[in-house]
Design an enzyme around this catalytic site. Structure first.
Site, PDB file in Angstrom:
ATOM      1  N   LYS A   1      -5.665  -6.510  -5.997  1.00  5.65           N
ATOM      2  CA  LYS A   1      -4.875  -5.928  -7.070  1.00  5.65           C
ATOM      3  C   LYS A   1      -5.710  -5.846  -8.341  1.00  5.65           C
ATOM      4  CE  LYS A   1      -0.435  -8.029  -5.649  1.00  5.65           C
ATOM      5  NZ  LYS A   1       0.402  -6.831  -5.559  1.00  5.65           N
TER       6      LYS A   1
ATOM      7  N   ARG B   1       5.674  -8.238   4.257  1.00  6.14           N
ATOM      8  CA  ARG B   1       6.437  -7.797   5.429  1.00  6.14           C
ATOM      9  C   ARG B   1       5.852  -8.348   6.727  1.00  6.14           C
ATOM     10  NH1 ARG B   1       5.525  -1.679   3.850  1.00  6.14           N
ATOM     11  NH2 ARG B   1       5.543  -2.762   1.861  1.00  6.14           N
TER      12      ARG B   1
END
Length: 466
Positions: A242, A316
């Site tokens: 990120k 996820r």
């Protein structure tokens, strides 16, 4: 339980700006003159402190705005603790709530939620005002819900150097010990031995070992309710690292786990007649030589192979292994909560988490309880046509879509592949953070959806509740 109002308790009057009678009749003439001189107009959240003859506070006027205002909220009294000096207070005009006791309950709960402060790292904590319990309000229930929400807030607010997988396990153990639950922890390479390969893959690059926290509480014969919470204690994005600004708040990426533990604390404290199971995959998504890579194909607990499209979509993956385990025992209700996608924030903002389910009855019940509890949630579709976006040329499924559209929906569709036997499943894509202070919501880590879910579970399974 209702305690008597103490003699030194200051009355708080709720005033609507369009009521036609702004000032309470119980006030003295000097008090009335003071209020008129201040120009108090009863705007939403406006406070007027009325001094008494001895210099103490004789009364507090709190503005509610117009009665039919679209922004009116029963949680508005949550602003009072930050606007009042330390001392004792009571709601003076509770007769206005006779026809709507839920509004009085929410006003009281809002006060307690608004008193929250995260002061773990501060030397001088502010003394907060105290509220005498209003007549007819269940204080145990107020405190139960406030404590559950504040537990979630605390866990999110603690920085990652003090809230890694080890510390999250320790908090979970404390909750388990308090309520007599049974905890099993699978750590490090044992995750591979017990067939949780995606939890292991996401967390293996960190020196803080990944783990699966699994606890059970309640009678085996009671309806099975299972909660799964994303416990990414810090997310660098992995090899798809990120940018700095996006990493700044990643201590909150375990917000799903924090909210699930807050909800579990409410359920166990209320001794609801359910067999509760809580699953938290706790990891840190770090960068090292053994980090999982874009393009890797991972095995899953369910047996499906998963192509990795982006290592920054790690939540996820760990949820999928935990959901598959939960699904194996066919619970009556399976709830997962996760700070999963930026797409959900783009669509609905930070205050309105989307939820997904194929169970229309459950969707309606959640929406109704969300409205009743003023705990904002919004149903979004599991749009089957978008499932094709998760296709892979080399594996059973890719965990992200190729075009970036409908990111929250495709994430939910990916998770749905790992739930097949459960009677009712619902996924919450929460933010877990209040970017700015609001009524009953200080800035920082936030509980989202768990008051609505607690009341839904209580009303559905506790026949003694009325």
């Amino acid at each position: 339980m209702t305690m008597p109002i103490k003699p030194d308790s200051c009355p708080v009057y709720f005033i609507n700006s369009d009521s036609g009678a702004l000032l309470p009749k119980a006030l003295s003439a000097p008090a009335t003159q003071w209020i008129e001189a201040t120009g108090f107009a009863a705007k939403e959240g406006e406070v007027c402190l009325v001094p008494g003859p001895s210099g103490t506070c004789e009364a507090v006027l709190f503005g509610l705005g117009k009665q039919e205002s679209k922004t009116a909220s029963p949680l508005l009294p949550g602003l009072l603790p930050v606007k009042l000096p330390a001392g004792r207070y009571h709601f003076a005009d509770t007769d206005r709530f006779v026809e709507d006791p839920q509004a009085l309950f929410l006003a009281t709960l809002a006060w307690h939620l608004g008193c929250y402060r995260f002061d773990r790292y501060k030397e001088n904590a502010k003394e907060m005002p105290q509220l005498d319990w209003p007549e007819g309000v269940d204080s145990d229930e107020v405190l139960r819900q406030a404590k559950g929400c504040n537990l979630a807030r605390d866990l999110i607010n603690v920085p990652s150097n003090d809230m890694g997988p080890d510390e999250l396990e320790a908090v979970t153990r404390g909750l388990v010990d308090t309520h007599g639950a049974k905890l099993e922890v699978t750590t490090g390479d044992a995750l591979l031995e017990k067939n949780f390969p995606m939890i292991h893959a996401v967390g293996r690059a960190s020196p803080r070992a990944p783990r699966l926290l699994d606890f059970i509480w309640g009678k085996e014969s009671d309806p099975k309710v299972t909660l799964v919470g994303k416990g990414v204690c810090f997310d660098t994005g992995g090899l798809n690292i990120k940018p700095g600004n996006s990493m700044a708040l990643m201590k909150k990426d375990m917000g799903g786990a924090a909210n699930v533990l807050g909800l579990a604390s409410m359920i166990m404290s209320a001794k609801l007649p359910v067999r509760l199971r809580v699953l938290i995959p706790a990891v840190e998504n770090s960068i090292a030589g053994d980090a999982f890579r874009p393009g890797d194909v991972l095995q899953s607990h369910k047996g499906l192979t998963v192509e990795i499209g982006n290592t920054d979509a790690e939540g996820r993956l760990i949820l999928a292994d935990a959901l598959s385990l939960a699904d194996d025992e066919e619970p009556e209700m399976l709830i997962d909560m996760a700070t999963l996608t930026g797409a959900a924030r783009v669509a609905l903002g930070p205050d309105l988490p989307p939820f997904y389910s194929d169970d229309s009855e459950l969707v309606h019940a959640i929406a109704s309880e969300s409205h009743r509890q003023w705990d904002p949630l919004w149903n979004m579709p599991l749009w089957n046509a978008y499932d094709a976006k998760l296709s892979s040329d080399i594996a059973d499924v890719n965990h992200i879509s190729s075009d970036g559209f409908a990111g929250s929906i495709t994430a939910a569709l990916f998770l749905r592949r790992f739930v097949a036997k459960t009677k009712s499943w619902v996924h919450f894509d929460i933010f877990g953070w209040a970017p700015a202070a609001q009524a009953a919501r200080p800035k920082g880590g936030e509980a989202q959806g768990i008051r609505a879910l607690y009341n839904l579970i209580r009303n559905r399974y506790d026949v003694s509740w009325s």
